[in-house]
Write a protein that holds these residues in place. Structure first.
Motif: not given
Lengths: 264, 270
Positions: A170-173, A175-176, A178-180, A182-184, A203
């Motif tokens: 999934w090439i344009e992935s 930001e997903i 980032n959720a884990f 930077y989000g992490g 989580f």
């Protein structure tokens, strides 16, 4: 065997210090950036002096482990997140034809010197936390003091690699991931008691973020988990980190096999 | 350069904005990925803020529902009032491609702002909606009863988009002097996150610091202003007036900087 990577690394360092003014600004501000993550926690503390049932120095312990683990992982493998650029532009072809490990090359090719400042700062914060927090010292605690930040680093490193491999499918992935990542980082800086519901289950325990800083901090502070994780689980961060690294390796291998060139 | 009749200009800019909208509507995967991430951060920030409220009953003058709205609508606005995407113009200055932009009969800054308005429009119907709907389903959000509040919120968001785009244009213009704008971009990202109210409502800060940020920097105009207008904390008229003032300041500054940047421009090589 190490030499080609070392050369790539040195070339990167030289390249990045070419525009000197921009480099210095980057180094200083990337260091300040870590400070600012911590500032958020302190601003929240200024409202009342307890957070999710934990006092200031106890939360500092949690923040300290996370504030070392994330930047250290970011320094070592964080640049793997540029994988999606390589996949999209087809540059990964060039990486794959060389007789070197693809992951090793990606890490060396995009090595970012400016990230070193944050690791120094994270270390300082962790040391301060160890001094001011009410640590219950024991032989086990001494081992954990060393292993906890390293486990956090390995765990975040695994998250970075897994996040990056999503780009194979999934090439344009971007930001997903980032959720884990930077989000992490943000998630692990707080006591898990702050969160609740399905979000916390997924989580904290499903994905294992509770093991990064919260559970080892509880072990060092000699506190049981108020939300019911058994006491022995607090010492399991190194195992969880190794498991995460294994999963990341699996993702990486599958992803590399799955890779099809863009053909352009 | 100004031979184009001024009556044609609005039409050209509308076409440019529509192109910006269409361009971003083709990035479907990125839109889904971004909405997912904003939503994840929404859960995290909302739980953290609510844990603060649960002890004291209120925080920074917000009750539970207002704070939940502040967080979730803020996560939605983040993609609309875009302040983290590095400006493309900077890379075009470095590569020299900017010469193609300058050959067009429309002012550079007008093009940049129009494109960004198109982008913001697309973000509004996709990336804004997802976190706000999820937030509504998972938490009790504060919904203003007065329809005028929504109108004021819309105006405030539009102003925030324009201020942010102009500031990012200023960041990009530094490329004419620095060539590599990563450092400046990082300074901007650092300040715009913490000083805009995204990470925490600015009312949690000591009064002198919050006032300093409102008066001395454009950052609160990007996020805190529209959110406070929506949840009805403080005077909406005052905040919108402040945004208008900041828009005037940054546009004037951007005009001067752009003129000087273009005057010293040398396109290298052929």
């Amino acid at each position: 065997m190490v030499e080609p990577y070392l050369r790539l690394l040195v070339a990167q360092v030289r390249g990045q210090t070419q525009y000197r003014a921009s480099f210095v600004v980057e180094l200083v501000f990337s260091t300040l950036m870590t400070a600012l993550d911590v500032v958020t926690v302190f601003v929240i503390f200024s409202v009342n002096d307890r957070l999710g049932g934990f006092g200031g120095t106890e939360v500092l312990m949690i923040v300290g482990i996370a504030a070392f683990g994330f930047p250290a992982a970011d320094l070592v493998v964080g640049n793997v997140e540029r994988l999606r650029v390589y996949v999209r532009t087809g540059l990964l072809d060039a990486v794959l034809v060389r007789p070197l490990s693809a992951l090793g090359q990606l890490v060396a090719m995009d090595f970012s010197v400016r990230r070193a400042g944050r690791v120094v700062q994270g270390t300082a914060l962790y040391v301060v936390a160890l001094v001011v927090a009410p640590v219950v010292w024991s032989p086990g605690a001494v081992v954990l003091v060393v292993l906890a930040p390293l486990s956090a680093t390995v765990f975040f490193g695994a998250i970075f690699v897994v996040g990056a491999t999503v780009a194979f499918w999934w090439i344009e992935s971007g930001e997903i991931a980032n959720a884990f990542t930077y989000g992490g980082r943000d998630f692990t800086s707080y006591p898990m008691t702050v969160f609740s519901g399905l979000f916390r289950r997924v989580f904290a325990y499903g994905l294992g973020f509770a093991f990064v800083a919260y559970l080892p901090a509880l072990a060092l502070l000699g506190r049981s988990d108020p939300i019911g994780a058994p006491d022995w689980l607090r010492w399991c961060s190194p195992l969880v980190a190794l498991f995460a690294a294994g999963v990341a390796a699996l993702f990486w291998r599958t992803g590399i096999r799955h890779y099809r060139s863009t053909g352009s | 350069m100004s031979d184009t009749s001024t009556s044609g200009l609005p039409r050209i800019l509308a076409v440019v904005a529509a192109a910006g909208f269409r361009r971003h509507s083709t990035y479907r995967q990125a839109t889904i990925a971004g909405a997912f991430t904003n939503t994840m951060f929404g859960f995290m920030r909302c739980y953290i803020m609510l844990s603060v409220v649960d002890v004291t009953g209120q925080a920074g003058g917000y009750d539970r529902a207002q704070l939940a709205t502040f967080v979730w609508v803020g996560q939605g606005l983040l993609a609309v009032v875009n302040f983290w995407t590095p400006p493309e113009l900077a890379e075009r200055v470095r590569s020299g491609d900017v010469v193609a932009d300058l050959l067009r009969p429309v002012d550079l800054m007008a093009m940049v702002l129009a494109t960004d308005l198109g982008r913001a429009g697309y973000a509004l119907i996709t990336r804004f909606v997802v976190p706000v709907v999820v937030g509504m389903l998972a938490f009790d959000l504060f919904l203003p009863a007065d329809p005028l509040t929504y109108a004021a919120f819309a105006v405030s968001v539009l102003l925030a988009v324009l201020i942010s785009a102009t500031c990012l244009h200023l960041v990009a213009l530094t490329a004419f002097w620095l060539m590599d704008v990563r450092g400046v971009t990082m300074v901007w990202a650092l300040l715009s996150g913490a000083a805009s109210g995204l990470y925490f409502p600015l009312t949690l800060l000591p009064d002198w610091l919050a006032t300093l940020l409102w008066v001395g920097t454009p950052f609160p105009s990007l996020m805190q202003a529209p959110l406070d207008v929506l949840v009805g904390r403080g005077s909406a008229a005052l905040m919108v007036a402040g945004q208008v003032a900041w828009l005037a300041v940054v546009v004037a500054l951007a005009r001067v900087v752009q003129r000087r940047a273009l005057n010293r421009l040398v396109i290298q090589g052929g």
